[in-house]
Design a protein around this motif. Structure first.
Motif, PDB file in Angstrom:
ATOM      1  N   TYR A  53       0.826  -1.213   0.000  1.00  0.00           N
ATOM      2  CA  TYR A  53       0.000   0.000   0.000  1.00  0.00           C
ATOM      3  C   TYR A  53       0.859   1.261   0.000  1.00  0.00           C
ATOM      4  O   TYR A  53       0.534   2.251  -0.675  1.00  0.00           O
ATOM      5  CB  TYR A  53      -0.924  -0.013   1.215  1.00  0.00           C
ATOM      6  N   LEU A 127      -4.094  -3.370  -5.064  1.00  0.00           N
ATOM      7  CA  LEU A 127      -4.165  -1.998  -4.549  1.00  0.00           C
ATOM      8  C   LEU A 127      -3.904  -0.948  -5.624  1.00  0.00           C
ATOM      9  O   LEU A 127      -4.269   0.218  -5.450  1.00  0.00           O
ATOM     10  CB  LEU A 127      -3.184  -1.830  -3.395  1.00  0.00           C
ATOM     11  N   ALA A 181      -7.180  -5.162   2.311  1.00  0.00           N
ATOM     12  CA  ALA A 181      -6.806  -4.602   1.012  1.00  0.00           C
ATOM     13  C   ALA A 181      -8.045  -4.171   0.221  1.00  0.00           C
ATOM     14  O   ALA A 181      -8.070  -3.098  -0.392  1.00  0.00           O
ATOM     15  CB  ALA A 181      -5.995  -5.627   0.211  1.00  0.00           C
TER      16      ALA A 181
END
Length: 421
Positions: A53, A127, A181
């Motif tokens: 991330y 992501l 996620a």
């Protein structure tokens, strides 16, 4: 005092109190969401998701090639509502295409990178799709600001934080790290769907605008790169502490000691977010801009003095709340507090005024020079002074970038007014 009263009154009149409260609650809910994820997911698995991330977070500012930045600046200079709506549609269409290309590049690149942790590539791919809804969410927020609807702009912030809080809890509880996620991915998407209809945009309108030229794209791209480098400036200290000291304890110490000073940077952002459209609309009115600068600097000078006095008197007690062992780093904490006042008084204002006159690339150049100085200085100061050396470098650069921004703004602003005349 009348200058200060007028400034605060105008800020409140533009619904700045809503933006302030929404930002505070958003930070609180974000913290709770992070804490819940920590409790519901094992550290190892969560760490992999967070690592992936953080890679994407650095790329989010250049989603849509930064066209959301162009929207807010150039949109503020347009007079008619129809023109503002047409500009939104142009940015919406072109930005989505640019975001899809960026996502494709990230996914393709992930196959050529050897990641240290298992499943990192999978989460980078998942992501990476955050880039698209994040871009849409940002242009929706920008359009509310262009409509002088700071109340709705504040609600977007609050709604986003509430969605992420509940989605992280529910999805992490049932699906662990994969759910976390997915929660990060769907939050800007859901928030965008909730607010896009409130803009009252006619999506069939196709008015061509002369401002959507190379300069328009260039502005957004450099404004976004500037944001990326500014983020990197806050991260590079921790990376260099870990590299030069080879001590993870010192990395943790600096991370938490800097937590409060860096968190306080939200305050000038709240005022700028509330006022940017207004002072951009009046950018050619020198009297208005000078009065705004005086009011802003007076307010944040007083705020900085109060903040520094409080920090000096209660630094040990503040650090004890985090960890009693942190009291040995009072000097480091105070140095960082002195540093952020440079952003309060100078950088936050003049960096955005440079953007307001269309000189976002100057911010990029300033940030680039600051990053280079940061690395060189830390290579000398960190081995000699430890984490205090990193704090000294950061504090000096916060003042340096702010003062340089001031000089560049006045130099370019005078040329702009002469050209306009």
């Amino acid at each position: 005092m009348n200058l200060l009263k007028t400034y605060i009154s105008n800020f409140l009149g533009r619904k700045g109190s809503y933006v302030f409260l929404a930002t505070v609650f958003a930070r609180l809910f974000s913290f709770i969401a992070s804490w819940l994820a920590l409790k519901l997911i094992s550290n190892n698995e969560l760490g992999v998701v967070l690592f992936a991330y953080n890679i994407i977070v650095f790329l989010i500012p250049i989603s849509g090639l930064g066209l959301h930045q162009s929207l807010i600046r150039y949109g503020a200079l347009l007079k008619e509502k129809e023109e503002k709506n047409s500009l939104f549609l142009y940015v919406f269409n072109k930005g989505i295409l640019a975001s899809i290309v960026l996502i494709a590049l990230i996914i393709i690149s992930s196959f050529f990178i050897t990641f240290k942790f298992e499943n990192t590539q999978l989460y980078v791919i998942i992501l990476s799709f955050i880039i698209l809804p994040s871009f849409i969410f940002e242009i929706i927020r920008a359009q509310f600001r262009l409509q002088h609807n700071n109340k709705s702009f504040a609600y977007t912030e609050l709604t986003h934080s509430i969605i992420i809080l509940f989605s992280v809890f529910l999805l992490s509880y049932f699906f662990k790290e994969t759910g976390y996620a997915i929660a990060l991915l769907i939050t800007p998407l859901l928030a965008s769907l909730l607010f896009i209809k409130k803009l009252n945009i006619d999506f069939k309108s196709k008015t061509k605008l002369s401002i959507t030229n190379f300069s328009f794209w260039r502005y957004g791209f450099f404004a976004s790169l500037s944001n990326v480098l500014t983020q990197l400036l806050f991260v590079i200290d921790i990376l260099l502490i870990g590299h030069l000291l080879e001590d993870t304890v010192m990395v943790t110490n600096y991370r938490y000691i800097s937590l409060i000073p860096f968190s306080l940077l939200f305050l000038p952002r709240v005022f700028i977010a509330t006022d940017f459209v207004t002072f951009t609309e009046n950018i050619y009115d020198k009297k208005y801009i000078v009065n705004y600068i005086k009011s802003y600097m007076l307010f944040f000078l007083i705020t900085s003095c109060i903040m520094l006095l409080f920090s000096y008197l209660f630094a040990a007690q503040i650090l004890t709340l985090l960890d009693p062992n942190f009291t040995q780093f009072v000097d480091t904490f105070l140095i960082l507090m002195i540093g952020i006042t440079g952003i309060y008084i100078f950088r936050g204002l003049f960096g955005n005024l440079l953007s307001s006159i269309g000189k976002a690339h100057i911010n990029y150049y300033i940030a680039s020079v600051a990053l280079l100085i940061n690395v060189c200085s830390n290579y000398y100061l960190i081995p000699k002074y430890g984490i205090k050396g990193a704090a000294i470098t950061s504090a000096i650069l916060m003042w340096f970038t702010g003062i340089i921004s001031l000089f560049w703004f006045w130099f370019l602003y005078k040329k702009l007014l002469i050209k306009k005349a």
